[in-house]
Design a protein around this motif. Structure first.
Motif, short mmCIF file in Angstrom:
data_model
loop_
_atom_site.label_atom_id
_atom_site.label_comp_id
_atom_site.label_asym_id
_atom_site.label_seq_id
_atom_site.Cartn_x
_atom_site.Cartn_y
_atom_site.Cartn_z
N LYS A 50 4.83 53.68 0.55
CA LYS A 50 4.00 54.74 -0.03
C LYS A 50 3.57 55.77 1.01
O LYS A 50 3.41 56.94 0.70
CB LYS A 50 2.77 54.11 -0.69
N THR A 99 6.60 58.29 1.53
CA THR A 99 6.83 59.20 0.40
C THR A 99 5.69 60.20 0.32
O THR A 99 5.91 61.38 0.00
CB THR A 99 7.00 58.41 -0.90
N ASN A 142 -0.73 51.76 -7.09
CA ASN A 142 0.55 51.93 -7.77
C ASN A 142 0.63 53.21 -8.59
O ASN A 142 1.66 53.90 -8.60
CB ASN A 142 0.85 50.72 -8.65
N ILE A 171 3.51 56.00 -7.75
CA ILE A 171 4.53 56.42 -8.72
C ILE A 171 4.44 57.92 -8.97
O ILE A 171 5.46 58.62 -9.03
CB ILE A 171 4.38 55.62 -10.03
N THR A 189 5.89 59.73 -5.94
CA THR A 189 7.35 59.68 -6.00
C THR A 189 7.89 60.72 -6.99
O THR A 189 8.90 61.39 -6.72
CB THR A 189 7.83 58.27 -6.40
N THR A 246 9.52 55.59 -11.96
CA THR A 246 9.17 54.20 -11.71
C THR A 246 10.34 53.44 -11.09
O THR A 246 10.16 52.62 -10.18
CB THR A 246 8.72 53.51 -13.02
N TYR A 286 10.62 54.53 -7.51
CA TYR A 286 9.53 53.88 -6.77
C TYR A 286 9.88 52.42 -6.45
O TYR A 286 9.66 51.95 -5.33
CB TYR A 286 8.23 53.95 -7.57
#
Length: 331
Positions: free
Chosen positions: A90, A93, A138, A142, A145, A210, A213
């Motif tokens: 994470k 990204t 999360n 997502i 991303t 998703t 990710y």
């Protein structure tokens, strides 16, 4: 003046590291080895078992690596053994989206506040009027991303992978086993993405984002890789090994700020209280920490505590920080 210059030269020739509180390479090597020997037999925690492929990873793996801003490496243990990067991805990204769209965009579209709730919470989205809150839960990951600039999911994935490779200074491998173990059981993340899409927070198709990710979480890394990656952030965006600029310098402080407040899930406050360092963990068993302007520190050890953070990694990094006086709040 000449004597002062000669003295400075003598100190450097004795392996003094500039900007490292007069630490020598020998001191750093010694403390890294001490940390490994001190915690190698610690048996607390257990592998993540809700993902079958993670449960099967050797729980005895334990590697510690420190990389300084000049690219010097100090390591001990299973430093080339790989685990899946999971949530540590994470960070990178986020760095990519920040480079493409700017820090203000991330703050507006994703958020930079801790949730105070578990990393996969749906309640947090509703409580914050549809905001993902930050890029390290999360929902925020997502969403982040989904905002990578790309014409389709294939291009988005290629850019994310290439970006992590640049941070690591090498071509990282992809763990198909972990990916297939997760992609068939990510319904909660799909639901999170759909909810965010309903609030207008997604930059691309929620289910496709998703899947991408899930792919980024399935990249293999060692403690050596993670230390180089974190040292790149510590070194203001320049990979200290390849000397390549990976991210504009002005964004590294923003990334570290989010790591400090949300990097170790809902136990981030305790971690910051004890070490003072921005860090990010993953349920694969890795933790990377940053000493701004000086070091990247990383440990891989799969057994986790109840928050999803590696037990040995936390202990080993805290040991190194305390022994070498690296807590920035203690300066």
């Amino acid at each position: 003046m000449v004597m002062g210059l000669l003295l400075f030269t003598t100190l450097l020739s004795a392996d003094m590291l500039p900007g490292s509180a007069k630490l020598t390479k020998a001191e750093i090597n010694s403390v890294v080895k001490e940390a490994y020997l001190h915690y190698k037999d610690l048996n607390e925690g257990k592998n993540a078992d809700y993902i079958k492929a993670l449960a099967e990873v050797d729980s005895k793996l334990f590697g510690i690596t420190v990389v300084d801003r000049d690219g010097n490496v100090y390591e001990y243990g299973d430093t080339r053994a790989v685990v899946s990067i999971q949530s540590i991805s994470k960070v990178f990204t986020l760095a990519l989206v920040m480079s493409e769209r700017g820090a203000a965009f991330v703050q507006e579209k994703v958020g930079v506040n801790a949730t105070g709730l578990p990393f996969n919470s749906i309640i947090a989205i509703e409580q914050h009027n549809g905001s993902p809150s930050n890029p390290f839960v999360n929902a925020g990951a997502i969403a982040t991303t989904s905002w990578v600039k790309a014409k389709d999911s294939k291009e988005r994935w290629r850019k994310i992978m290439a970006n992590m490779d640049m941070f690591a200074g090498k071509n990282l491998s992809f763990n198909q086993r972990v990916y297939h173990s997760e992609v068939n059981d990510n319904k909660r993340n799909q639901a999170i993405a759909k909810l965010l899409d309903a609030y207008g927070r997604m930059g691309s198709d929620p289910l496709a984002a998703t899947t991408v990710y899930t792919k980024q979480c399935s990249v293999n890394v060692s403690s050596h890789d993670l230390a180089v990656m974190s040292a790149t952030i510590a070194n203001h965006g320049i990979n200290p090994v390849t000397k390549q600029r990976v991210i504009p310098a002005q964004y590294t402080q923003k990334i570290m700020a989010v790591m400090a407040t949300a990097g170790l899930y809902d136990n981030a406050g305790v971690w910051l209280y004890e070490t003072g360092l921005p860090a990010k963990s993953g349920v694969g068993g890795g933790i990377m920490a940053i000493v701004p302007g000086q070091f990247g520190i990383a440990v891989v050890s799969p057994p986790l505590d109840k928050y999803g953070n590696s037990v040995r990694a936390q202990r080993a990094i805290a040991y190194i920080v305390n022994k070498l006086g690296l807590n920035p709040y203690a300066k």
